[in-house]
Scaffold this active site. Structure first.
Site, mmCIF file in Angstrom:
data_model
loop_
_atom_site.group_PDB
_atom_site.id
_atom_site.type_symbol
_atom_site.label_atom_id
_atom_site.label_comp_id
_atom_site.label_asym_id
_atom_site.label_seq_id
_atom_site.Cartn_x
_atom_site.Cartn_y
_atom_site.Cartn_z
ATOM 1 N N GLY A 21 0.864 -1.182 0.000
ATOM 2 C CA GLY A 21 0.000 0.000 0.000
ATOM 3 C C GLY A 21 0.895 1.225 0.000
ATOM 4 C CG PHE A 23 2.586 4.421 4.747
ATOM 5 C CD1 PHE A 23 1.380 5.108 4.603
ATOM 6 C CD2 PHE A 23 2.678 3.454 5.740
ATOM 7 C CE1 PHE A 23 0.310 4.844 5.449
ATOM 8 C CE2 PHE A 23 1.607 3.174 6.580
ATOM 9 C CZ PHE A 23 0.423 3.881 6.435
ATOM 10 C CG ASP A 133 -10.130 2.677 7.720
ATOM 11 O OD1 ASP A 133 -8.969 2.477 7.283
ATOM 12 O OD2 ASP A 133 -11.111 2.903 6.977
HETATM 13 C C1 LIG Z 1 -4.053 -10.607 0.349
HETATM 14 N N1 LIG Z 1 -3.799 -11.964 0.820
HETATM 15 C C2 LIG Z 1 -4.064 -13.041 0.048
HETATM 16 C C3 LIG Z 1 -3.719 -14.096 0.768
HETATM 17 BR BR1 LIG Z 1 -3.901 -15.813 0.131
HETATM 18 C C4 LIG Z 1 -3.260 -13.709 2.003
HETATM 19 C C5 LIG Z 1 -3.304 -12.356 2.002
HETATM 20 C C6 LIG Z 1 -2.894 -11.457 3.093
HETATM 21 O O1 LIG Z 1 -2.680 -10.306 2.838
HETATM 22 N N2 LIG Z 1 -2.776 -11.984 4.354
HETATM 23 C C7 LIG Z 1 -2.393 -11.262 5.491
HETATM 24 N N3 LIG Z 1 -2.131 -11.905 6.657
HETATM 25 N N4 LIG Z 1 -1.792 -10.988 7.605
HETATM 26 C C8 LIG Z 1 -1.857 -9.762 7.034
HETATM 27 C C9 LIG Z 1 -2.227 -9.898 5.724
HETATM 28 C C10 LIG Z 1 -2.352 -8.573 5.117
HETATM 29 N N5 LIG Z 1 -2.069 -7.637 6.224
HETATM 30 C C11 LIG Z 1 -2.265 -6.279 6.130
HETATM 31 O O2 LIG Z 1 -1.965 -5.525 7.058
HETATM 32 N N6 LIG Z 1 -2.823 -5.813 4.968
HETATM 33 C C12 LIG Z 1 -3.118 -4.383 4.825
HETATM 34 C C13 LIG Z 1 -4.348 -4.275 3.941
HETATM 35 N N7 LIG Z 1 -4.981 -2.940 4.096
HETATM 36 C C14 LIG Z 1 -6.382 -3.010 3.711
HETATM 37 C C15 LIG Z 1 -6.742 -1.667 3.154
HETATM 38 C C16 LIG Z 1 -5.469 -0.980 2.858
HETATM 39 C C17 LIG Z 1 -4.334 -1.934 3.221
HETATM 40 C C18 LIG Z 1 -1.939 -3.652 4.235
HETATM 41 C C19 LIG Z 1 -1.452 -2.549 4.899
HETATM 42 C C20 LIG Z 1 -0.374 -1.853 4.370
HETATM 43 C C21 LIG Z 1 0.204 -2.268 3.160
HETATM 44 C C22 LIG Z 1 -0.314 -3.395 2.508
HETATM 45 C C23 LIG Z 1 -1.395 -4.093 3.036
HETATM 46 C C24 LIG Z 1 -1.659 -8.376 7.415
HETATM 47 C C25 LIG Z 1 -0.547 -7.943 8.241
HETATM 48 C C26 LIG Z 1 -1.886 -7.934 8.777
#
Ligand SMILES: Cn1cc(Br)cc1C(=O)Nc1[nH]nc2c1CN(C(=O)N[C@H](CN1CCCC1)c1ccccc1)C21CC1
Length: 346
Positions: A21, A23, A133
């Site tokens: 995303g 930053f 949010d």
């Molecule tokens: C997309 N995806 C597909 C599979 Br299969 C697993 C995932 C995945 O992202 N799994 C996952 N596990 N743990 C996390 C995630 C994503 N993730 C996130 O924190 N994802 C957020 C998603 N937000 C939603 C709206 C704006 C950004 C994010 C924040 C900043 C930059 C990139 C992503 C965490 C760390 C907590």
């Protein structure tokens, strides 16, 4: 090849980027001592700019919040240029993508998810936090199809408690309460209830109740509070939505009424279990395994773990506990070959 993330070397084995995303980026990784998967959110301080306080807000909140429907923070590493947040890995991705893949959810499935969302929000409100949010992009699915709330960067812990007003206008416009976008003072708890109303509508319709490309038009629709009620929404669902998407925050349903609402409890004979399933006491098996691994006595191990420094030890303790809760052996992957009384080689 020079390691781009030297602070993680030996502690985490990095794999692919699973999210990026503004930053921050999120990478899949393995915690070396337990072999458990984690998600590492890597934030560049320079790129953060004036958003830096959001990271401090998120870290402080997630260190206090420990709940089965909130994504667990395991460790925080801060260097001169970066923040690393080592977080729970959710292998099924965002609820947003899940709804899109199914067009819209049937009432029963929406109810199961919504009970989990209400549980998480009731827990954070009880602990003095408003998320601000709430949206399907901020709800992830774990391997058991359970929801985990993420992104506490915009959350608020009003000074003096949740009965005190907030003023900052934030969050995603389509989910923002009318009082919040009017620039009025508002209560975080009431604004979160509105967002959950929009969320429930999105779960059961597959589209938003208030939508418009033009922001000013979108705001007008939200303040007006009129939305389409498709015929597949039953009478009871429509009534619940009407009580959540109530433009007057004082007449809006509150979290305790929501937990007791008949729609949420259809087919369930237990009310929403909003308290945390995590116990306050340390788990004996995990402490034993850590004590053996680090060659320390149990009491000493317990006193170090209870400092909750959110360092590698905190992460190892929580991940051992995860293994135990998933019925896996409470074992660390490699133990030093040396016996207990050999001094650490350093
Ligand atoms: C997309 N995806 C597909 C599979 Br299969 C697993 C995932 C995945 O992202 N799994 C996952 N596990 N743990 C996390 C995630 C994503 N993730 C996130 O924190 N994802 C957020 C998603 N937000 C939603 C709206 C704006 C950004 C994010 C924040 C900043 C930059 C990139 C992503 C965490 C760390 C907590």
């Amino acid at each position: 090849m020079s390691s781009t993330y030297p602070e993680l070397k030996g502690f985490y084995h990095l794999r692919e980027t699973i999210g990026s995303g503004g930053f921050a980026k999120v990478k899949l990784a393995y915690h070396a001592l337990t072999g458990e998967k984690v998600a590492i959110k890597i934030m560049d301080k320079k790129a953060l700019g004036e958003d830096l306080p959001r990271v401090k807000t998120e870290i402080a909140a997630m260190q206090e919040l420990c709940h089965q429907h909130i994504c667990k923070l395991y460790q925080v590493i801060e260097t001169d240029d970066r923040f690393y947040m080592i977080l729970e890995y959710c292998p099924e991705g965002e609820l947003f993508d899940y709804i899109v893949s199914k067009d819209r959810l049937e009432e029963e499935e929406a109810r199961i998810f919504f009970r989990q969302i209400v549980a998480a929000v009731a827990y954070i409100h009880k602990n003095g936090y408003a998320h601000r949010d709430l949206k399907p992009e901020n709800l992830l699915l774990d391997e058991d199809q359970n929801l985990k709330l993420i992104d506490f960067g915009l959350c608020a812990k009003p000074k003096g408690g949740m009965d005190n007003h907030l003023t900052t206008c934030c969050g995603s416009p389509a989910y923002a309460a009318p009082e919040l976008i009017s620039g009025l003072e508002y209560l975080g708890s009431e604004a979160d209830i509105w967002s959950m109303g929009v969320l429930l509508y999105a779960l059961m319709c597959g589209y938003l109740p208030f939508d418009d490309e033009k922001l000013s038009q979108l705001y007008r629709k939200i303040k007006n509070g009129k939305y389409e009620v498709p015929e597949w929404l039953g009478q009871e669902t429509s009534e619940l939505l009407a009580h959540m998407l109530q433009t007057d925050p004082k007449r809006r349903i509150n979290i305790l009424e929501l937990i007791e609402h008949p729609w949420l409890n259809h087919g369930f004979n237990v009310p929403v279990e909003w308290s945390s399933k995590y116990k306050r006491t340390l788990d004996e098996d995990c402490i034993t395994e850590l004590a053996v691994h680090y060659g320390k006595g149990r009491t000493q191990m317990e006193s170090v773990v209870t400092k909750w420094k959110y360092d590698y030890l905190t992460a190892t303790y929580f991940l051992l506990l995860e293994k135990k809760m998933k019925g896996r052996p409470v074992r660390l992957l490699h133990r030093p070959a040396v016996s207990r009384n050999t001094p650490n080689p350093k």
